[in-house]
Design a protein around this motif. Sequence first.
Motif, PDB file in Angstrom:
ATOM      1  N   GLY A  82    -100.840  23.777-115.095  1.00 39.58           N
ATOM      2  CA  GLY A  82    -100.029  24.191-116.239  1.00 39.58           C
ATOM      3  C   GLY A  82     -98.592  24.465-115.824  1.00 39.58           C
ATOM      4  O   GLY A  82     -97.647  24.068-116.518  1.00 39.58           O
ATOM      5  N   GLN A  83     -98.430  25.146-114.683  1.00 35.87           N
ATOM      6  CA  GLN A  83     -97.075  25.396-114.184  1.00 35.87           C
ATOM      7  C   GLN A  83     -96.343  24.083-113.923  1.00 35.87           C
ATOM      8  O   GLN A  83     -95.168  23.945-114.279  1.00 35.87           O
ATOM      9  N   GLU A  84     -97.023  23.133-113.310  1.00 36.52           N
ATOM     10  CA  GLU A  84     -96.406  21.837-113.016  1.00 36.52           C
ATOM     11  C   GLU A  84     -96.051  21.094-114.306  1.00 36.52           C
ATOM     12  O   GLU A  84     -95.020  20.437-114.381  1.00 36.52           O
ATOM     13  N   GLU A  85     -96.903  21.211-115.320  1.00 40.07           N
ATOM     14  CA  GLU A  85     -96.616  20.558-116.601  1.00 40.07           C
ATOM     15  C   GLU A  85     -95.344  21.129-117.227  1.00 40.07           C
ATOM     16  O   GLU A  85     -94.495  20.386-117.721  1.00 40.07           O
ATOM     17  N   VAL A  86     -95.205  22.440-117.184  1.00 40.56           N
ATOM     18  CA  VAL A  86     -94.004  23.070-117.747  1.00 40.56           C
ATOM     19  C   VAL A  86     -92.765  22.645-116.958  1.00 40.56           C
ATOM     20  O   VAL A  86     -91.733  22.310-117.549  1.00 40.56           O
ATOM     21  N   LYS A  87     -92.875  22.630-115.647  1.00 43.82           N
ATOM     22  CA  LYS A  87     -91.729  22.222-114.819  1.00 43.82           C
ATOM     23  C   LYS A  87     -91.355  20.758-115.065  1.00 43.82           C
ATOM     24  O   LYS A  87     -90.171  20.408-115.093  1.00 43.82           O
ATOM     25  N   LEU A  88     -92.371  19.899-115.240  1.00 46.26           N
ATOM     26  CA  LEU A  88     -92.110  18.499-115.561  1.00 46.26           C
ATOM     27  C   LEU A  88     -91.350  18.391-116.878  1.00 46.26           C
ATOM     28  O   LEU A  88     -90.377  17.642-116.994  1.00 46.26           O
ATOM     29  N   CYS A  89     -91.773  19.160-117.864  1.00 46.69           N
ATOM     30  CA  CYS A  89     -91.109  19.125-119.177  1.00 46.69           C
ATOM     31  C   CYS A  89     -89.668  19.624-119.085  1.00 46.69           C
ATOM     32  O   CYS A  89     -88.771  19.046-119.713  1.00 46.69           O
ATOM     33  N   ALA A  90     -89.446  20.663-118.306  1.00 46.69           N
ATOM     34  CA  ALA A  90     -88.075  21.141-118.103  1.00 46.69           C
ATOM     35  C   ALA A  90     -87.246  20.053-117.422  1.00 46.69           C
ATOM     36  O   ALA A  90     -86.079  19.838-117.771  1.00 46.69           O
ATOM     37  N   GLY A  91     -87.859  19.330-116.475  1.00 47.80           N
ATOM     38  CA  GLY A  91     -87.165  18.234-115.804  1.00 47.80           C
ATOM     39  C   GLY A  91     -86.820  17.094-116.755  1.00 47.80           C
ATOM     40  O   GLY A  91     -85.758  16.481-116.642  1.00 47.80           O
ATOM     41  N   ILE A  92     -87.706  16.804-117.695  1.00 45.45           N
ATOM     42  CA  ILE A  92     -87.426  15.783-118.713  1.00 45.45           C
ATOM     43  C   ILE A  92     -86.207  16.196-119.532  1.00 45.45           C
ATOM     44  O   ILE A  92     -85.334  15.379-119.826  1.00 45.45           O
ATOM     45  N   CYS A  93     -86.155  17.477-119.880  1.00 45.88           N
ATOM     46  CA  CYS A  93     -84.995  17.979-120.635  1.00 45.88           C
ATOM     47  C   CYS A  93     -83.719  17.830-119.818  1.00 45.88           C
ATOM     48  O   CYS A  93     -82.691  17.371-120.330  1.00 45.88           O
ATOM     49  N   ASP A  94     -83.774  18.223-118.548  1.00 45.46           N
ATOM     50  CA  ASP A  94     -82.603  18.119-117.674  1.00 45.46           C
ATOM     51  C   ASP A  94     -82.128  16.671-117.552  1.00 45.46           C
ATOM     52  O   ASP A  94     -80.936  16.376-117.665  1.00 45.46           O
ATOM     53  N   TYR A  95     -83.072  15.775-117.287  1.00 39.63           N
ATOM     54  CA  TYR A  95     -82.731  14.368-117.103  1.00 39.63           C
ATOM     55  C   TYR A  95     -82.101  13.802-118.377  1.00 39.63           C
ATOM     56  O   TYR A  95     -81.082  13.107-118.334  1.00 39.63           O
ATOM     57  N   THR A  96     -82.721  14.108-119.503  1.00 38.36           N
ATOM     58  CA  THR A  96     -82.222  13.597-120.778  1.00 38.36           C
ATOM     59  C   THR A  96     -80.838  14.148-121.083  1.00 38.36           C
ATOM     60  O   THR A  96     -79.955  13.413-121.539  1.00 38.36           O
ATOM     61  N   ALA A  97     -80.635  15.430-120.824  1.00 38.32           N
ATOM     62  CA  ALA A  97     -79.326  16.044-121.069  1.00 38.32           C
ATOM     63  C   ALA A  97     -78.257  15.439-120.162  1.00 38.32           C
ATOM     64  O   ALA A  97     -77.121  15.222-120.585  1.00 38.32           O
ATOM     65  N   GLU A  98     -78.631  15.136-118.928  1.00 31.55           N
ATOM     66  CA  GLU A  98     -77.660  14.580-117.980  1.00 31.55           C
ATOM     67  C   GLU A  98     -77.339  13.114-118.273  1.00 31.55           C
ATOM     68  O   GLU A  98     -76.178  12.699-118.246  1.00 31.55           O
ATOM     69  N   HIS A  99     -78.359  12.318-118.546  1.00 32.98           N
ATOM     70  CA  HIS A  99     -78.162  10.868-118.667  1.00 32.98           C
ATOM     71  C   HIS A  99     -78.053  10.368-120.107  1.00 32.98           C
ATOM     72  O   HIS A  99     -77.533   9.272-120.336  1.00 32.98           O
ATOM     73  N   GLY A 100     -78.549  11.144-121.058  1.00 36.33           N
ATOM     74  CA  GLY A 100     -78.563  10.703-122.450  1.00 36.33           C
ATOM     75  C   GLY A 100     -77.205  10.321-123.005  1.00 36.33           C
ATOM     76  O   GLY A 100     -77.075   9.248-123.626  1.00 36.33           O
ATOM     77  N   PRO A 101     -76.185  11.156-122.837  1.00 34.57           N
ATOM     78  CA  PRO A 101     -74.881  10.791-123.413  1.00 34.57           C
ATOM     79  C   PRO A 101     -74.346   9.450-122.913  1.00 34.57           C
ATOM     80  O   PRO A 101     -73.815   8.659-123.692  1.00 34.57           O
ATOM     81  N   LYS A 102     -74.534   9.156-121.640  1.00 35.05           N
ATOM     82  CA  LYS A 102     -74.047   7.880-121.098  1.00 35.05           C
ATOM     83  C   LYS A 102     -74.899   6.721-121.607  1.00 35.05           C
ATOM     84  O   LYS A 102     -74.376   5.676-122.007  1.00 35.05           O
ATOM     85  N   GLU A 103     -76.212   6.904-121.601  1.00 35.35           N
ATOM     86  CA  GLU A 103     -77.114   5.821-122.005  1.00 35.35           C
ATOM     87  C   GLU A 103     -76.994   5.481-123.490  1.00 35.35           C
ATOM     88  O   GLU A 103     -77.231   4.346-123.888  1.00 35.35           O
ATOM     89  N   LEU A 104     -76.652   6.464-124.307  1.00 30.25           N
ATOM     90  CA  LEU A 104     -76.567   6.251-125.752  1.00 30.25           C
ATOM     91  C   LEU A 104     -75.137   6.043-126.257  1.00 30.25           C
ATOM     92  O   LEU A 104     -74.924   5.878-127.456  1.00 30.25           O
ATOM     93  N   ALA A 105     -74.179   6.030-125.349  1.00 25.67           N
ATOM     94  CA  ALA A 105     -72.785   5.818-125.749  1.00 25.67           C
ATOM     95  C   ALA A 105     -72.607   4.402-126.295  1.00 25.67           C
ATOM     96  O   ALA A 105     -73.266   3.456-125.849  1.00 25.67           O
ATOM     97  N   SER A 106     -71.720   4.270-127.247  1.00 26.06           N
ATOM     98  CA  SER A 106     -71.416   2.948-127.790  1.00 26.06           C
ATOM     99  C   SER A 106     -70.842   2.077-126.681  1.00 26.06           C
ATOM    100  O   SER A 106     -70.152   2.555-125.783  1.00 26.06           O
ATOM    101  N   GLU A 107     -71.139   0.785-126.748  1.00 25.85           N
ATOM    102  CA  GLU A 107     -70.684  -0.158-125.733  1.00 25.85           C
ATOM    103  C   GLU A 107     -69.808  -1.225-126.384  1.00 25.85           C
ATOM    104  O   GLU A 107     -70.169  -1.765-127.427  1.00 25.85           O
TER     105      GLU A 107
END
Length: 166
Positions: A82-107
């Motif tokens: 359960g602890q690992e699942e929560v940490k994985l989910c927090a990591g998904i949030c971190d990754y998305t917050a870091e990379h999302g703006p660049k990946e979804l930017a207009s090209e």
Amino acid sequence: MTDLLKTINPATGETLKTYPRMSDDEMALAIEQCQAAYQDWRQRSLEDRAKVIKAIGDELRKHVDDYAELMTKEMGKLYRDGQEEVKLCAGICDYTAEHGPKELASEERDIMSGRKGIVTYSPIGIVYGIQPWNFPLYQAIRYSISNLMAGNGVLLKHAETCTGSG
């Protein structure tokens, strides 16, 4: 059908908590509220969305033990898993917050005859997720965080057995 959902500890048979089942009117209201929130959320910048998603990850990290304990009680998941699942989910949030703006930017792209075209990623609306019991937090996070980053609204119908952790 009863008007209450119950979460039951599979190891002891103890009722952990009861939750009221939504009426049709409450469900319609939830959809309307999600639509209204979506209308605002879709207008927010990618950077603003990323800040909110990062904050979700931070909140998950603050409550790792609480969520792990709840998953253990609701579904018999090993506490450390359960602890690992929560940490994985927090990591998904971190990754998305870091990379999302660049990946979804207009090209801007070159097209024929020296012209330019713009590829823009736009939200599509509300995404409804019906999720299983086996990874209650992960199943909710894996579909909702990327959709929130893209500007969509999300609604969740989780498995009744893990209503609290879902």
